[in-house]
Design an enzyme around this catalytic site. Structure first.
Site, mmCIF file in Angstrom:
data_model
loop_
_atom_site.group_PDB
_atom_site.id
_atom_site.type_symbol
_atom_site.label_atom_id
_atom_site.label_comp_id
_atom_site.label_asym_id
_atom_site.label_seq_id
_atom_site.Cartn_x
_atom_site.Cartn_y
_atom_site.Cartn_z
ATOM 1 N N VAL A 104 28.167 -3.274 -27.087
ATOM 2 C CA VAL A 104 28.108 -1.898 -26.580
ATOM 3 C C VAL A 104 29.122 -1.562 -25.496
ATOM 4 C CG1 VAL A 104 25.730 -1.289 -27.164
ATOM 5 C CG2 VAL A 104 26.221 -2.456 -25.014
ATOM 6 N N SER A 122 26.807 -7.777 -26.890
ATOM 7 C CA SER A 122 26.180 -8.401 -28.063
ATOM 8 C C SER A 122 27.060 -9.395 -28.803
ATOM 9 C CB SER A 122 25.769 -7.322 -29.070
ATOM 10 O OG SER A 122 24.468 -6.902 -28.816
ATOM 11 N N TYR A 176 24.490 -4.636 -37.016
ATOM 12 C CA TYR A 176 23.128 -4.083 -37.021
ATOM 13 C C TYR A 176 22.821 -3.357 -38.339
ATOM 14 C CZ TYR A 176 24.688 -4.619 -32.237
ATOM 15 O OH TYR A 176 25.264 -5.090 -31.103
ATOM 16 N N TYR A 180 19.955 -14.201 -21.021
ATOM 17 C CA TYR A 180 20.553 -13.331 -22.045
ATOM 18 C C TYR A 180 21.383 -12.219 -21.390
ATOM 19 C CZ TYR A 180 20.740 -9.454 -25.341
ATOM 20 O OH TYR A 180 21.165 -8.390 -26.103
ATOM 21 N N LYS A 218 26.095 -12.929 -28.773
ATOM 22 C CA LYS A 218 25.013 -13.443 -29.640
ATOM 23 C C LYS A 218 25.560 -14.385 -30.710
ATOM 24 C CE LYS A 218 22.261 -9.192 -29.111
ATOM 25 N NZ LYS A 218 22.087 -7.821 -29.629
HETATM 26 N N1 GLN Z 1 23.103 -6.326 -23.331
HETATM 27 C C1 GLN Z 1 22.907 -5.321 -24.335
HETATM 28 C C2 GLN Z 1 21.427 -5.126 -24.631
HETATM 29 O O1 GLN Z 1 20.711 -6.069 -24.762
HETATM 30 C C3 GLN Z 1 23.665 -5.721 -25.579
HETATM 31 C C4 GLN Z 1 23.498 -4.757 -26.708
HETATM 32 C C5 GLN Z 1 24.689 -4.608 -27.582
HETATM 33 O O2 GLN Z 1 25.817 -4.945 -27.234
HETATM 34 N N2 GLN Z 1 24.453 -4.014 -28.724
HETATM 35 O O3 GLN Z 1 20.967 -4.035 -24.716
#
Ligand code: GLN
Length: 334
Positions: A278, A82, A260, A208, A85
């Protein structure tokens, strides 16, 4: 809440970083402070991530003058997840500008998990912000390029410029997530149903998923964060990646949504724009001063690295990075 923070003196964020040697010592202190975080679990909803050694731990600080401080497993590569992003959002802002991106994607926290479908439904199909999956997939779809391959190339090149070296794809993580990302595909289809995505939704999810599978180290994250701290110029390569305005916009969104539904607690404890992933990475940005990159795969229930949060919290206090911490300009009676 992070236990034990009060025992670390809070230095005000006004002024400069302490001297080089002192930063070195404090990065070491932060590493040792964070070792107390023995809880949490490695992410396993993407099967390939479950193979990570849970005890890996690295902390890196990249100063805006190009200097780097690093302790622990700072050269171990892991998927950015993530954290990508933040950089894709910056690249999209660079192309479309503040207003367009604000209207199309938004900048408000959902208060819900990163892969929440309810958040989309509650907000009339609006993705809300670029740091949750809905907004991130919408941002990826906005990247320049007339094919998914061109958009992917623009992302890989753009993130590599932030890192100052060519970032490679972890093919195993990419395949593993592709085989298990039904939820992200559902999110993209839902956005399509609300006409919030212009490209093919499944192509957008594929790009993505690739961007999330780019391999970085804690050192890379520190340099990428330092580029956002340095008005968009990579302090190691000296190359401009995005404008200073784009950095400002990106950091504002990270402050509200980077962690988040835990973004408020993060800002309260740490007081810095930041982003987690994650696989166990966290980056934090101290505007005008430095970028912090950490890697520790054990996560709390919201998906944020336990040791990464502790180390960043320590540094924010000891290095005087918390953007809300000031001293009186004139001491009373002085
Ligand atoms: N690739 C992961 C997903 O879309 C990224 C989520 C994350 O790092 N929180 O679920």
């Amino acid at each position: 809440m992070i236990v034990g923070l009060e025992e670390i003196g809070q230095r005000a964020s006004t002024g400069a970083l302490p001297g080089w040697d002192q930063v070195d010592v404090l990065v070491d202190d932060a590493y040792r402070f964070a070792l107390r975080g023995t809880g949490g679990a490695v992410a396993d909803y993407i099967p390939a991530l479950a193979q990570a050694d849970p005890d890996l731990f690295g902390v890196a600080v990249a100063q805006v003058d190009g200097g780097l401080h690093a302790v622990g497993d700072v050269d171990v590569a892991f998927s950015i997840q993530s954290i990508s992003k933040a950089f894709v959002y910056a690249l999209v802002c660079q192309n479309f500008g503040h207003e367009q991106v604000m209207a199309r994607i938004g900048v408000n926290n959902t208060g819900l998990a990163f892969d929440s479908v309810i958040a989309i439904e509650l907000n009339d199909g609006h993705p809300m912000n670029p740091m949750v999956n809905a907004g991130a997939i919408a941002a990826t779809a906005l990247m320049p390029g007339s094919t998914p391959g061109e958009r992917w190339e623009a992302i890989q090149t753009g993130l590599s410029a932030f890192a100052g070296r060519a970032l490679a794809l972890d093919d195993e993580v990419y395949r593993s997530e592709t085989a298990t990302n039904q939820r992200n595909r559902a999110i993209a289809r839902l956005l399509e149903s609300y006409r919030r995505i212009d490209t093919d939704p499944l192509d957008a999810v594929d790009v993505y998923t690739r961007q999330c599978s780019l391999l970085v180290t804690a050192k890379d994250l520190a340099v990428m964060a330092a580029t956002l701290a340095d008005g968009g110029v990579n302090p190691v390569t000296g190359r401009r990646v995005v404008s200073a305005t784009v950095c400002r916009d990106t950091l504002a969104v990270l402050a509200t949504s980077g962690l988040y539904e835990r973004s408020g607690e993060w800002l309260f404890d740490i007081g810095l724009p930041g982003k987690s992933g994650v696989a166990g990475g966290i980056m934090a940005v101290s505007p005008g001063k430095a970028g912090i990159g950490t890697y520790a795969p054990r996560l709390d229930p919201a998906g944020n690295s336990v040791r990464g949060q502790l180390a960043t919290a320590h540094l924010s206090r000891a290095l005087g990075l918390n953007i809300f911490a000031s001293d009186a300009a004139v001491s009373p009676g002085g």
